[in-house]
Design an enzyme around this catalytic site. Structure first.
Site, short mmCIF file in Angstrom:
data_model
loop_
_atom_site.label_atom_id
_atom_site.label_comp_id
_atom_site.label_asym_id
_atom_site.label_seq_id
_atom_site.Cartn_x
_atom_site.Cartn_y
_atom_site.Cartn_z
N GLU A 208 0.83 -1.20 0.00
CA GLU A 208 0.00 0.00 0.00
C GLU A 208 0.87 1.26 0.00
OE1 GLU A 208 -2.24 -0.82 3.54
OE2 GLU A 208 -3.02 -2.67 2.69
N LEU B 32 -6.13 -1.64 -0.49
CA LEU B 32 -5.94 -1.87 0.95
C LEU B 32 -6.43 -3.28 1.29
CD1 LEU B 32 -7.09 1.53 2.45
CD2 LEU B 32 -4.95 0.90 1.38
N GLU C 32 -4.60 -6.65 2.72
CA GLU C 32 -3.38 -7.33 3.17
C GLU C 32 -3.35 -8.81 2.77
OE1 GLU C 32 -5.10 -5.20 5.04
OE2 GLU C 32 -3.65 -3.57 5.28
N GLN D 15 1.91 -2.22 5.65
CA GLN D 15 2.17 -0.83 6.02
C GLN D 15 2.57 -0.70 7.50
OE1 GLN D 15 -0.88 2.45 5.26
NE2 GLN D 15 0.55 2.54 3.56
N PHE D 16 1.91 -1.48 8.32
CA PHE D 16 2.28 -1.62 9.73
C PHE D 16 2.11 -3.09 10.08
CE2 PHE D 16 1.34 2.83 9.48
CZ PHE D 16 2.11 3.45 10.46
N ALA D 17 2.98 -3.60 10.94
CA ALA D 17 2.84 -4.99 11.38
C ALA D 17 1.47 -5.22 12.01
CB ALA D 17 3.94 -5.35 12.37
N ASP D 18 0.92 -4.16 12.59
CA ASP D 18 -0.40 -4.24 13.23
C ASP D 18 -1.50 -4.62 12.26
OD1 ASP D 18 1.50 -2.19 14.13
OD2 ASP D 18 0.14 -1.89 15.82
N PHE D 19 -1.27 -4.38 10.97
CA PHE D 19 -2.33 -4.61 9.97
C PHE D 19 -2.14 -5.93 9.23
CE2 PHE D 19 -2.23 0.30 9.58
CZ PHE D 19 -2.89 0.41 10.80
N PRO E 121 -5.28 -9.57 8.55
CA PRO E 121 -6.07 -10.11 7.42
C PRO E 121 -5.24 -11.06 6.53
CG PRO E 121 -6.47 -7.77 7.67
CD PRO E 121 -5.32 -8.12 8.58
N HIS F 3 -0.62 0.93 15.93
CA HIS F 3 0.52 1.31 15.09
C HIS F 3 1.82 1.08 15.86
CE1 HIS F 3 -2.81 3.56 13.27
NE2 HIS F 3 -2.12 3.57 12.14
#
Lengths: 353, 328
Positions: free
Chosen positions: B29, B58, B60, B82-86, B89, B129
């Site tokens: 992304e 968007l 994952e 984009q962030f490990a947090d995301f 999915p 984040h």
């Protein structure tokens, strides 16, 4: 379904008599392997079977335009006829179901029905449904990035069509007009749950519009209609015009799997009349009407297939079982501490580059 | 030798690998024209074009799943979360598919690909984040997991990850991106995955760490030397899976004391594996309890700076934990 409206003559589609007979033979072969494996399951030789019976017409016909050794396939657990049409042999299929050590799909590591085969460009399948559709899109992306003339086809059921990953896959394929063909084999049931409880609006193909691709509904009993739709989808993909979603309305002739009994949730009258929707006799009668199939040809095909399946069964059964000595191997492509030992691997080659 | 920060080193590794091998591509992304939200892919889109530096929707799961498909096809994709947090999915694709493909196909298919993920707190990113979620992946057989702490290591290990025949999860601590500059060897330096490094030699106790914790541990070690006369050895694990047992054991044999430090919460965290390995394999060398210093048992890094400060493992906390251990 308006089957008669779409009825086509094979000559109009550029198919020779030999092609349609070949398609008919492919359907019969897949059915024969499928039936043989049910027998072996009942005899306690195979642990589990998940059938493609009723799907063969749509599978053979949609796979027919695919080029072996060039195109790619990401199948699902009912893809027996697709996988065989794309190169897997009867013996490959039976060997995999027996979980033999040299099974081309997994060397006895996966359950039956998890089709795959590196020599055939058929991607190894797992059990969570719908994941393979993203792999197909990724292969198509690879071909698109490289500029290769490669088309990828993937199959899944209408139950799976509701997974979020299917949405992600189709949206991405639509955005970049990737050369991929989505085949939804809609047999009306996700194990026991009927279509009206799964798919709002009742049509998977209708969703294609939102992804900017054609959505085509075909009758799985109309073999030439299925072929025509897949051929057009294949041509479109090759022309760089992007993906196509084909929804083939098929019939599931068996229970979901050997662990299921569909009489618990399907109406008895529905079960009773399933055989009338079997695509194999339908196609036979079409070919007879067209003067292509005769009693002699039919007999000769059936004799050949019986001999082939008998030989395949015998040969598959004689293959070695996997050894637990090797069960820790091939975890990583490269040896790492505690992660298995090295094996000679074929280089990862893809497409024409 | 050039002085680079972490981000520049990571970018340079990708640039050099894309230059060297036209099978290498980047997808994620905002990785294209914008060059990524942190700037890791800045300039690559202009140099390599739309297809090899591909902006995705968007999605994952699609990023991971399509990367696997491309890897199977023969490409060498670098997927950016984009962030490990995301990443969640994509968890199904990473755990069910990418990690298992080679094993389940009896070695006939592989997924040579990298998933880069900015992780970690201390950047006012709050619960979504700031996560350090490496343990989900270190406990997944079939993946390799790398978490570098210096620009030189980041560059050389990312190059190794891109060339690796197996899937590699590449954790980049976002607080380190622009934290400092350090010398990075010019040219094609590649470090083997699975080798820890001794960041600071010492004899009284060993501190095992990775990522941003390396910086914190080194600062703590200086304090300990200055104020306590305790010489702490700082071992930067660099690769979390496979774990470098050799370097681990050599250090414990030397110091007899092990402090394992990470930012993620303690319970079932990566430190548990390190601690258990030491307890099993270096028992006779131990002269104190194998100790873990980790993030607190809350579901994430809270936002307000007083809350975030409360959460973060800091040099001061490492000093305190090390003093307690050194006293044995």
């Amino acid at each position: 379904m308006a089957r008669t409206d779409t009825k086509l003559r094979h000559g109009d589609l550029g198919l020779a008599d030999a092609d349609v007979l070949g398609m008919y033979r492919a359907m019969l072969r897949a059915r024969a392997v499928d039936e043989r494996m049910w027998l072996m399951q009942r005899a306690g030789k195979i642990a589990f079977i998940i059938s493609g019976q009723g799907h063969e017409g749509a599978q053979v016909a949609t796979t027919w335009p695919m080029r072996r050794g060039q195109d790619w396939m990401a199948p699902f657990y009912r893809s027996i006829a697709s996988a065989m049409t794309f190169g897997m042999s009867a013996e490959d299929i039976i060997t995999a179901h027996l979980a033999k050590g040299d099974d081309v799909s997994s060397g006895g590591r996966q359950m039956p029905g998890h089709y795959g085969g590196a020599p055939y460009n058929i991607v190894s399948l797992s059990s969570p449904v719908g994941t393979q559709v993203l792999h197909a899109v990724g292969i198509a992306m690879g071909a698109w990035v490289r500029g290769d003339d490669v088309v990828t086809m993937t199959q899944f059921g209408e139950g799976t069509s509701n997974q979020g990953e299917i949405h992600e896959a189709m949206n991405f394929a639509g955005v970049h007009r990737l050369p991929v063909i989505f085949i939804c084999e809609n047999n009306g049931y996700a194990i026991s749950v009927p279509l009206d409880r799964q798919v709002a609006g009742g049509s998977v193909a209708a969703r294609a519009e939102g992804y900017g691709m054609p959505g085509v509904v075909v009758d799985g009993g109309d073999i030439l209609g299925c072929y025509a739709a897949a051929k057009e989808a294949h041509d479109r993909a090759r022309r760089g015009e992007g993906p196509t979603l084909i929804e083939a309305r098929v019939v599931r002739l068996t229970s979901h799997s050997s662990d299921d009994d569909q009489r618990r949730y399907r109406d008895p009258s529905e079960v009773e009349h399933l055989k009338e929707q079997d695509p194999i006799p339908m196609f036979a009668s079409e070919l007879r009407d067209a003067g292509v199939l005769t009693d002699e040809i039919e007999e000769s095909i059936r004799v050949d297939i019986k001999a082939e399946i008998n030989e395949a069964t015998k040969s598959a059964e004689a293959r070695p079982d996997p050894s637990s000595d090797e069960a820790h191997e091939r975890v990583y492509a490269e040896p790492i501490p505690g992660g298995g030992t090295p094996v000679a691997l074929a280089p990862i080659e893809g497409g024409s580059h | 030798m050039a002085e680079l920060n972490m981000l520049e080193a990571i970018r340079l590794a990708m640039d050099e690998e894309m230059e060297r091998d036209d099978r290498v591509m980047v997808l994620g992304e905002d990785v294209g024209k914008k060059g990524g939200v942190f700037g890791a892919t800045e300039g690559l889109w202009a140099k390599y074009g739309d297809k090899r530096v591909l902006d995705t929707p968007l999605t994952e799961a699609m990023i991971a799943g399509a990367a696997m498909g491309a890897a199977v096809y023969g490409l060498r994709p670098i997927a950016e979360m984009q962030f490990a947090d995301f990443v969640y999915p994509a968890f199904n694709q990473i755990v069910s598919e990418i990690s298992r493909l080679h094993y389940r196909s009896n070695g006939t298919f592989s997924a040579p690909m990298v998933i880069r993920m900015p992780y970690g707190g201390g950047v006012h990113g709050a619960l979504y984040h700031s996560q350090s979620n490496e343990t989900y992946f270190t406990s997944t057989v079939g993946l390799k997991v790398v978490a570098p702490g210096t620009p030189a290591d980041a560059k050389a290990l990312l190059k190794a990850a891109i060339r690796d025949p197996d899937p590699v999860m590449f954790f980049e601590h976002k607080k380190t991106y622009r934290l400092f500059r350090a010398e990075v060897p010019d040219g094609d330096t590649v470090l083997p995955i699975g080798k820890a490094s001794v960041a600071r030699a010492g004899k009284h106790l060993s501190i095992f760490c990775y990522g941003f914790m390396r910086t914190c541990a080194l600062e703590a070690a200086e304090t300990l030397a200055r104020e306590d006369g305790v010489e702490a050895e700082v071992v930067d694990l660099r690769t979390l899976r496979p774990l470098d047992h050799e370097t681990l054991m050599a250090s414990v044999a030397k110091t007899g004391k092990a402090l394992v430090v990470h930012e993620a919460n303690r319970f079932g965290g990566y430190g548990a594996e390190v601690a258990a390995t030491i307890a099993e394999k270096a028992f006779e060398h131990l002269d104190g309890p194998v100790t873990r210093l980790a993030g607190p048992e809350v579901p994430g890094v809270p936002f307000h700076h007083t809350l975030e400060d409360w959460y973060m493992v800091s040099p001061a906390r490492i000093v305190a934990a090390a003093r307690e251990l050194a006293a044995y």
